[in-house]
Every structure is written in structure tokens, then in C-alpha cells.
Scaffold this motif. Structure first.
Motif, PDB file in Angstrom:
ATOM      1  N   ASP A 102      28.672  32.851  19.157  1.00 52.91           N
ATOM      2  CA  ASP A 102      29.354  32.033  20.156  1.00 52.91           C
ATOM      3  C   ASP A 102      29.801  32.907  21.305  1.00 52.91           C
ATOM      4  O   ASP A 102      30.262  34.050  21.105  1.00 52.91           O
ATOM      5  CB  ASP A 102      30.565  31.329  19.528  1.00 52.91           C
ATOM      6  CG  ASP A 102      30.154  30.088  18.775  1.00 52.91           C
ATOM      7  OD1 ASP A 102      28.938  29.883  18.557  1.00 52.91           O
ATOM      8  OD2 ASP A 102      31.051  29.318  18.377  1.00 52.91           O
TER       9      ASP A 102
ATOM     10  N   ASP B  27      35.963  36.578  20.001  1.00 48.65           N
ATOM     11  CA  ASP B  27      36.632  35.866  18.927  1.00 48.65           C
ATOM     12  C   ASP B  27      38.050  36.387  18.798  1.00 48.65           C
ATOM     13  O   ASP B  27      38.298  37.590  18.778  1.00 48.65           O
ATOM     14  CB  ASP B  27      35.876  36.057  17.609  1.00 48.65           C
ATOM     15  CG  ASP B  27      34.541  35.332  17.621  1.00 48.65           C
ATOM     16  OD1 ASP B  27      34.567  34.106  17.699  1.00 48.65           O
ATOM     17  OD2 ASP B  27      33.509  36.015  17.546  1.00 48.65           O
TER      18      ASP B  27
ATOM     19  N   ASN C 139      31.945  33.072  14.779  1.00 52.06           N
ATOM     20  CA  ASN C 139      31.160  31.851  14.708  1.00 52.06           C
ATOM     21  C   ASN C 139      29.732  32.205  15.112  1.00 52.06           C
ATOM     22  O   ASN C 139      29.501  32.745  16.206  1.00 52.06           O
ATOM     23  CB  ASN C 139      31.732  30.797  15.656  1.00 52.06           C
ATOM     24  CG  ASN C 139      33.015  30.159  15.134  1.00 52.06           C
ATOM     25  OD1 ASN C 139      33.205  28.964  15.218  1.00 52.06           O
ATOM     26  ND2 ASN C 139      33.923  30.972  14.591  1.00 52.06           N
ATOM     27  N   HIS C 140      28.771  31.905  14.233  1.00 48.52           N
ATOM     28  CA  HIS C 140      27.420  32.362  14.520  1.00 48.52           C
ATOM     29  C   HIS C 140      26.380  31.565  13.743  1.00 48.52           C
ATOM     30  O   HIS C 140      26.694  30.862  12.780  1.00 48.52           O
ATOM     31  CB  HIS C 140      27.264  33.844  14.182  1.00 48.52           C
ATOM     32  CG  HIS C 140      27.381  34.154  12.712  1.00 48.52           C
ATOM     33  ND1 HIS C 140      28.589  34.182  12.043  1.00 48.52           N
ATOM     34  CD2 HIS C 140      26.433  34.429  11.775  1.00 48.52           C
ATOM     35  CE1 HIS C 140      28.376  34.487  10.769  1.00 48.52           C
ATOM     36  NE2 HIS C 140      27.084  34.632  10.574  1.00 48.52           N
TER      37      HIS C 140
ATOM     38  N   ARG D 268      31.014  28.170  11.285  1.00 53.98           N
ATOM     39  CA  ARG D 268      31.917  27.774  12.357  1.00 53.98           C
ATOM     40  C   ARG D 268      33.341  27.651  11.813  1.00 53.98           C
ATOM     41  O   ARG D 268      33.554  27.308  10.655  1.00 53.98           O
ATOM     42  CB  ARG D 268      31.512  26.406  12.938  1.00 53.98           C
ATOM     43  CG  ARG D 268      30.152  26.395  13.618  1.00 53.98           C
ATOM     44  CD  ARG D 268      30.193  27.089  14.967  1.00 53.98           C
ATOM     45  NE  ARG D 268      28.900  27.066  15.639  1.00 53.98           N
ATOM     46  CZ  ARG D 268      27.993  28.009  15.550  1.00 53.98           C
ATOM     47  NH1 ARG D 268      28.241  29.056  14.774  1.00 53.98           N
ATOM     48  NH2 ARG D 268      26.854  27.938  16.193  1.00 53.98           N
TER      49      ARG D 268
ATOM     50  N   ASP E 212      24.670  28.638   9.405  1.00 52.80           N
ATOM     51  CA  ASP E 212      25.453  28.231  10.574  1.00 52.80           C
ATOM     52  C   ASP E 212      26.919  28.223  10.162  1.00 52.80           C
ATOM     53  O   ASP E 212      27.335  27.404   9.337  1.00 52.80           O
ATOM     54  CB  ASP E 212      25.016  26.852  11.057  1.00 52.80           C
ATOM     55  CG  ASP E 212      25.509  26.548  12.461  1.00 52.80           C
ATOM     56  OD1 ASP E 212      26.727  26.691  12.689  1.00 52.80           O
ATOM     57  OD2 ASP E 212      24.696  26.179  13.330  1.00 52.80           O
TER      58      ASP E 212
ATOM     59  N   ASP F 113      37.883  28.713  12.101  1.00 51.22           N
ATOM     60  CA  ASP F 113      38.856  29.798  12.159  1.00 51.22           C
ATOM     61  C   ASP F 113      39.947  29.514  11.139  1.00 51.22           C
ATOM     62  O   ASP F 113      39.905  28.510  10.424  1.00 51.22           O
ATOM     63  CB  ASP F 113      39.439  29.963  13.572  1.00 51.22           C
ATOM     64  CG  ASP F 113      40.067  28.691  14.122  1.00 51.22           C
ATOM     65  OD1 ASP F 113      40.702  27.953  13.334  1.00 51.22           O
ATOM     66  OD2 ASP F 113      39.948  28.426  15.330  1.00 51.22           O
TER      67      ASP F 113
ATOM     68  N   TYR G 134      36.988  26.602   7.805  1.00 45.38           N
ATOM     69  CA  TYR G 134      35.647  27.141   8.016  1.00 45.38           C
ATOM     70  C   TYR G 134      34.593  26.186   7.459  1.00 45.38           C
ATOM     71  O   TYR G 134      34.674  25.750   6.317  1.00 45.38           O
ATOM     72  CB  TYR G 134      35.505  28.493   7.319  1.00 45.38           C
ATOM     73  CG  TYR G 134      36.515  29.521   7.777  1.00 45.38           C
ATOM     74  CD1 TYR G 134      36.291  30.291   8.919  1.00 45.38           C
ATOM     75  CD2 TYR G 134      37.702  29.712   7.067  1.00 45.38           C
ATOM     76  CE1 TYR G 134      37.220  31.231   9.336  1.00 45.38           C
ATOM     77  CE2 TYR G 134      38.632  30.650   7.485  1.00 45.38           C
ATOM     78  CZ  TYR G 134      38.388  31.405   8.621  1.00 45.38           C
ATOM     79  OH  TYR G 134      39.314  32.332   9.037  1.00 45.38           O
TER      80      TYR G 134
END
Length: 296
Positions: free
Chosen positions: A287, A291, A46-47, A76, A74, A78, A83
Motif C-alpha cells: 500500500d 505504515d 498492508n500488501h 489488510r 492479500d 491494523d 486484520y
């Protein structure tokens, strides 16, 4: 890579000028995700990434004299929650013949964790004039893709499968790179352009590297040379996009980048044939915390 699409339509999620370039053999048959022994799961970080754009080269009949802009991605989610990706790309191209063109593209997508469902919406402003938004959904089965457009007008279309959505394609690329595969052919749908295009893609994957990127020694992609990214394995990838067809075809667009094991990308280059643009990763916000694969 998630976030980078083919259309700089004058504007990752956004330039689509047709590319020239040298004719290449198009991918023969799309490859479905491996069904054998389960490899270690691919966990996409996540970045938020910021790439500053500049002109790398130009020539041909549609020469571009200068280019600048920015891509902000952006990402985010999983494999359990799915996603979500928000992309904004602002690009300004200047040419002595056609003058200056500025595009502002905003794209939002959601992809189910198993890569079977996809939602997409794109809003583009070109030289201050908004274009009709593109809004729709897609479902990918083992044998076919079904797309339902809401805007600019209601429409349905299908394609024989398998067809991969962006995040699943990214994970499949990383799996192929980990396994030492040097090529990966796949049909890909990302909702870009008019929301109707399914692309044949061919990825050429280089040898794994760990440590400073090829850009070390310069200020390019500095966040990738600092912790925690400095020790993440990565592979050079050249990903070519083709319109559907058979036989030898010229890619309409080629994306070159360093693919990191967590899905982050560096050394970005977008080649449209008559000109090419490089993207310098100037900011990367990961994040906090490691992860991990999610537990359904």
C-alpha cells in the motif's frame, strides 16, 4: 507467517501432508506476549504477495517427482480495525506411484486487533472435487481458547492458554527478533485443516540483516531487493509445527523464511519431510504511504 499454513493437503494457507524429518525436542512451554516495558509497536504492512512454487527436494516413501503452484496472499488491516487476510493456494504434485494431485485452497480470516477474536473460512477443491467447507470462530483469553465450528458441523472445543492467532504470532515473532531472542515457543491456532487443531510451535530466529537477501545474485525474490523493501531489516526464521504432546517429537511441518520487520516474508521453503517446496516471491504490492501505528 500470515497466510502460510501447514496444509498442502495436498495444498500458506494450504499443504497438510505429514512430515518426517529428524526428531527434535518439542517446545517446552508456550510463551505469552511480553508484559514488561512496551517496545516500539510492530506495524504489519498492508500488501499483496504472489509466490510461485516449485519442488526443492524429494525422497522417502512418498517421493514427489514434480511440484508447481502459486500462493497469493492479500493482507489488510491494523491493530485498531483488526486484520483481514485472503489466501489462495493452488498446488499440483506429481508422483509415479500416485499420479497427479491438484488442490485449490481458498482461505479467509479476520483477527481482532488485540488478537482475542478470530474468524476463519476455508474452501478446498481436490482433483476437481470440492471438500466440505470449514467455517468457524475462536476467542482467545489469557487462560484458554474457545473454538466454535459452524461447518462442516456444529462443534465446540477448548484449549488451555495462552494460544496465539496468526497475526499476533507474527507480531510476537518480530518483537522477539528485535529483542535479539533466538527462540520463541507458542501455541498457535490458525483454523487450518479441519479447524480443530492447535499446534505447538518452535521458532528459531537468526541474526538480523539489512540489505540484499540471501537470494541476491539470482532472480528469486526480486521484489525484496528493490525499493522500498531493500532497506528493511529482516531475520532468517525456521518455524516448526508439532502436534500436541510431551517429550521429544518430530515436527509435522517446517516453514523457513526471511521475516521482515513489516511482516512481509521471503526466501520461503515449506518442508514436509518426504519433500520440500520453495516459494519465489514474484510480485509484491505494498500500500502506498508509510505504515504507521494506528491511533485508537
Amino acid at each position: 507467517m500470515p497466510g502460510i499454513s501447514k496444509r498442502l493437503r495436498p495444498a500458506c494457507a494450504g499443504l497438510v501432508l505429514l512430515a518426517g524429518g529428524v526428531a527434535q525436542a518439542a517446545p517446552a512451554a508456550p510463551v505469552a506476549p511480553s508484559e514488561g516495558a512496551k517496545p516500539a509497536p510492530v506495524v504489519l504492512a498492508n500488501h499483496r504477495a504472489v509466490y510461485d512454487l516449485s519442488l526443492a527436494s524429494s525422497g522417502g516413501t512418498r517421493a514427489v517427482e514434480s511440484a508447481r503452484g502459486r500462493i497469493v496472499i492479500d493482507f489488510r488491516g491494523d491493530a485498531c480495525r483488526g486484520y483481514t487476510m485472503q489466501t489462495r493456494q493452488v498446488t499440483e504434485l506429481a508422483s509415479g506411484e500416485s499420479g497427479s494431485r491438484t488442490s485449490d485452497l481458498r482461505n479467509t480470516t479476520f483477527e481482532g486487533g488485540e488478537g482475542r477474536e478470530f474468524r476463519f473460512k476455508t474452501v478446498t477443491v481436490l482433483n476437481g472435487e470440492p471438500a466440505a467447507p470449514v467455517d468457524g470462530t475462536a476467542d482467545a483469553g489469557a487462560d484458554a481458547l474457545k473454538v466454535r465450528l459452524k461447518e462442516p458441523r456444529k462443534e465446540q472445543l477448548g484449549e488451555a492458554g495462552p494460544v496465539l492467532f496468526p497475526s499476533r504470532h507474527m507480531r510476537r515473532l518480530i518483537q522477539a527478533a528485535r529483542a535479539g531472542e533466538t527462540t520463541l515457543a507458542a501455541k498457535v491456532f490458525d483454523g487450518s485443516d479441519d479447524g480443530k487443531k492447535i499446534y505447538d510451535t518452535l521458532a528459531v530466529i537468526g541474526r538480523q540483516a539489512t540489505g540484499p537477501t540471501a537470494a541476491s545474485g539470482s532472480e528469486r525474490d526480486k521484489p525484496l531487493r528493490d525499493a522500498p523493501m531493500a532497506g528493511v531489516p529482516h531475520w532468517p526464521v525456521t518455524l516448526s509445527y508439532f502436534t500436541k504432546g510431551a517429550g521429544e517429537r518430530t515436527p509435522i511441518y517446517t516453514l523457513s523464511f526471511d521475516l521482515y520487520d513489516n511482516g512481509v516474508s521471503g526466501a520461503l521453503k515449506l518442508d514436509y519431510g518426504d519433500f520440500a517446496i520453495v516459494g519465489d516471491l514474484t510480485r509484491l504490492d505494498l500500500d502506498k504511504g508509510a505504515d504507521k501505528a494506528c491511533a485508537p
